[in-house]
Write a protein that holds these residues in place. Structure first.
Motif, mmCIF file in Angstrom:
data_model
loop_
_atom_site.group_PDB
_atom_site.id
_atom_site.type_symbol
_atom_site.label_atom_id
_atom_site.label_comp_id
_atom_site.label_asym_id
_atom_site.label_seq_id
_atom_site.Cartn_x
_atom_site.Cartn_y
_atom_site.Cartn_z
ATOM 1 N N LEU A 185 0.835 -1.209 0.000
ATOM 2 C CA LEU A 185 0.000 0.000 0.000
ATOM 3 C C LEU A 185 0.868 1.257 0.000
ATOM 4 O O LEU A 185 0.611 2.208 -0.748
ATOM 5 C CB LEU A 185 -0.912 -0.035 1.228
ATOM 6 N N ALA A 186 1.911 1.264 0.826
ATOM 7 C CA ALA A 186 2.788 2.431 0.910
ATOM 8 C C ALA A 186 3.511 2.667 -0.410
ATOM 9 O O ALA A 186 3.660 3.809 -0.857
ATOM 10 C CB ALA A 186 3.795 2.251 2.045
ATOM 11 N N ALA A 187 3.963 1.597 -1.051
ATOM 12 C CA ALA A 187 4.666 1.725 -2.324
ATOM 13 C C ALA A 187 3.746 2.253 -3.407
ATOM 14 O O ALA A 187 4.120 3.136 -4.190
ATOM 15 C CB ALA A 187 5.260 0.378 -2.737
ATOM 16 N N VAL A 188 2.533 1.735 -3.461
ATOM 17 C CA VAL A 188 1.555 2.190 -4.454
ATOM 18 C C VAL A 188 1.210 3.654 -4.235
ATOM 19 O O VAL A 188 1.019 4.419 -5.193
ATOM 20 C CB VAL A 188 0.281 1.319 -4.398
ATOM 21 N N ALA A 189 1.156 4.079 -2.967
ATOM 22 C CA ALA A 189 0.827 5.471 -2.640
ATOM 23 C C ALA A 189 1.992 6.420 -2.878
ATOM 24 O O ALA A 189 1.826 7.637 -2.789
ATOM 25 C CB ALA A 189 0.367 5.570 -1.190
ATOM 26 N N GLY A 190 3.172 5.871 -3.134
ATOM 27 C CA GLY A 190 4.325 6.714 -3.408
ATOM 28 C C GLY A 190 5.038 7.225 -2.183
ATOM 29 O O GLY A 190 5.725 8.252 -2.236
ATOM 30 N N VAL A 191 4.898 6.526 -1.056
ATOM 31 C CA VAL A 191 5.590 6.919 0.172
ATOM 32 C C VAL A 191 7.005 6.355 0.135
ATOM 33 O O VAL A 191 7.215 5.199 -0.220
ATOM 34 C CB VAL A 191 4.846 6.404 1.416
ATOM 35 N N GLY A 192 7.984 7.160 0.513
ATOM 36 C CA GLY A 192 9.369 6.753 0.329
ATOM 37 C C GLY A 192 10.002 5.976 1.458
ATOM 38 O O GLY A 192 10.868 5.140 1.231
ATOM 39 N N ASN A 193 9.616 6.225 2.702
ATOM 40 C CA ASN A 193 10.310 5.630 3.858
ATOM 41 C C ASN A 193 9.814 4.205 4.137
ATOM 42 O O ASN A 193 9.269 3.910 5.209
ATOM 43 C CB ASN A 193 10.139 6.514 5.094
ATOM 44 N N LEU A 194 10.027 3.299 3.173
ATOM 45 C CA LEU A 194 9.452 1.950 3.261
ATOM 46 C C LEU A 194 10.066 1.110 4.384
ATOM 47 O O LEU A 194 9.367 0.304 4.999
ATOM 48 C CB LEU A 194 9.614 1.232 1.921
ATOM 49 N N ALA A 195 11.351 1.261 4.637
ATOM 50 C CA ALA A 195 11.986 0.466 5.702
ATOM 51 C C ALA A 195 11.348 0.779 7.055
ATOM 52 O O ALA A 195 11.008 -0.128 7.833
ATOM 53 C CB ALA A 195 13.483 0.741 5.742
ATOM 54 N N PHE A 196 11.179 2.074 7.332
ATOM 55 C CA PHE A 196 10.558 2.473 8.590
ATOM 56 C C PHE A 196 9.100 2.023 8.648
ATOM 57 O O PHE A 196 8.626 1.542 9.679
ATOM 58 C CB PHE A 196 10.653 3.981 8.764
ATOM 59 N N LEU A 197 8.378 2.162 7.535
ATOM 60 C CA LEU A 197 6.968 1.776 7.516
ATOM 61 C C LEU A 197 6.798 0.263 7.644
ATOM 62 O O LEU A 197 5.785 -0.204 8.150
ATOM 63 C CB LEU A 197 6.301 2.280 6.238
ATOM 64 N N GLY A 198 7.787 -0.490 7.178
ATOM 65 C CA GLY A 198 7.742 -1.934 7.397
ATOM 66 C C GLY A 198 7.789 -2.265 8.874
ATOM 67 O O GLY A 198 7.059 -3.152 9.360
ATOM 68 N N LEU A 199 8.632 -1.544 9.624
ATOM 69 C CA LEU A 199 8.701 -1.730 11.073
ATOM 70 C C LEU A 199 7.397 -1.284 11.731
ATOM 71 O O LEU A 199 6.889 -1.955 12.644
ATOM 72 C CB LEU A 199 9.873 -0.928 11.635
ATOM 73 N N VAL A 200 6.829 -0.164 11.254
ATOM 74 C CA VAL A 200 5.553 0.315 11.781
ATOM 75 C C VAL A 200 4.461 -0.722 11.532
ATOM 76 O O VAL A 200 3.644 -1.010 12.414
ATOM 77 C CB VAL A 200 5.168 1.664 11.139
#
Length: 271
Positions: A185-200
């Motif tokens: 979802l984050a990648a499709v939305a164009g959010v860049g901080n994927l490593a941090f969002l994976g932890l979230v």
């Protein structure tokens, strides 16, 4: 119509309504959150009160109405959070003085924090929309993967005294599924901080499963199978949103730390 058919139809209808109001945001979404908080408190008191009457009269309900009105009006987060503290403290003090209604204050805290977390996360901008969709993706994927992995793999129970059907393999599968869904979802939305969002996403998945267990404990504590019967084939609203509201509060706190209490999504989802 079978129970499975009812469950599928109810789930589809609820998903359509929820996603539609999430898309609009603003007042429509705050109204959804207000209704959800009210129903959660109703189901909580239905389970926890030994009889329909309570020694506190209608004080808890009146306090909740005040809080819901403030939520719908769109008060700033600082005012809403302060009001939650006042409302819960008033109910707890009244229960202590009258020696009755001991669970009402906890129910007010649970219901109000549930509604506020979701409403403040959504806000009215695109960051808020992505935040809620991220939350939905993680929690829904966690539920789905936990169910199917648990049924397929089986193994040791996660918390047999609280929820005999849940397995450790299901919990692990749910966590993996939640992280993958959140990152997609984050990648499709164009959010860049994927490593941090994976932890979230991992934190949210764990918290969502803990929220599910908490609601199961509440039902066992009061001898209830379901929190209610409002949703055909599913039981009550608490049965459907137990993991979601716990994860929403966790995401709100993380967003608050990353940005501000009024706009928590902007620090996590800068889109």
């Amino acid at each position: 119509m079978s129970n499975l058919q009812l469950r599928v139809i109810s789930a589809v209808v609820l998903a359509i309504i929820t996603l539609s109001l999430t898309w609009f945001g603003g007042l429509p979404f705050r109204l959804l959150c207000a209704v959800m908080a009210a129903v959660i408190f109703y189901e909580w008191t239905r389970m926890s009160r030994p009889a329909e009457a309570t020694g506190l009269g209608f004080l808890p309900e009146a306090l909740l109405v005040v809080l819901i009105g403030a939520l719908i009006a769109g008060l700033a987060a600082s005012w809403l959070l302060a009001l939650v503290v006042v409302v819960v403290a008033a109910a707890a003090i009244a229960a202590s003085v009258r020696k009755t209604g001991q669970w009402d204050a906890a129910g007010l805290a649970y219901a109000s924090v549930s509604g506020l977390s979701l409403a403040l996360l959504r806000d009215g901008d695109r960051s808020g929309l992505v935040a809620i969709l991220f939350l939905f993706a993680v929690v829904w994927a966690t539920d789905i993967f936990a169910y199917f992995v648990g049924r397929t793999v089986g193994g040791p129970k996660l918390a047999p005294s609280i929820s005999p059907g849940k397995t450790r393999s299901g919990a692990l599968g749910g966590a993996v599924g939640g992280v993958v869904a959140g990152l997609i979802l984050a990648a499709v939305a164009g959010v860049g901080n994927l490593a941090f969002l994976g932890l979230v996403a991992l934190v949210l998945s764990i918290v969502a499963q803990a929220g599910d267990l908490f609601e199961s404990w509440i039902k066992r504590r009061h001898g209830c199978k379901d929190s209610g019967a409002l949703i055909p084939g599913h039981g009550g609203v608490m049965d459907r949103v137990d993991g979601l509201v716990a994860a929403a509060f966790a995401l709100y706190v993380i967003g608050w730390i990353s940005a501000t209490a009024d706009h928590p999504a902007q620090g996590l989802f800068p889109v």
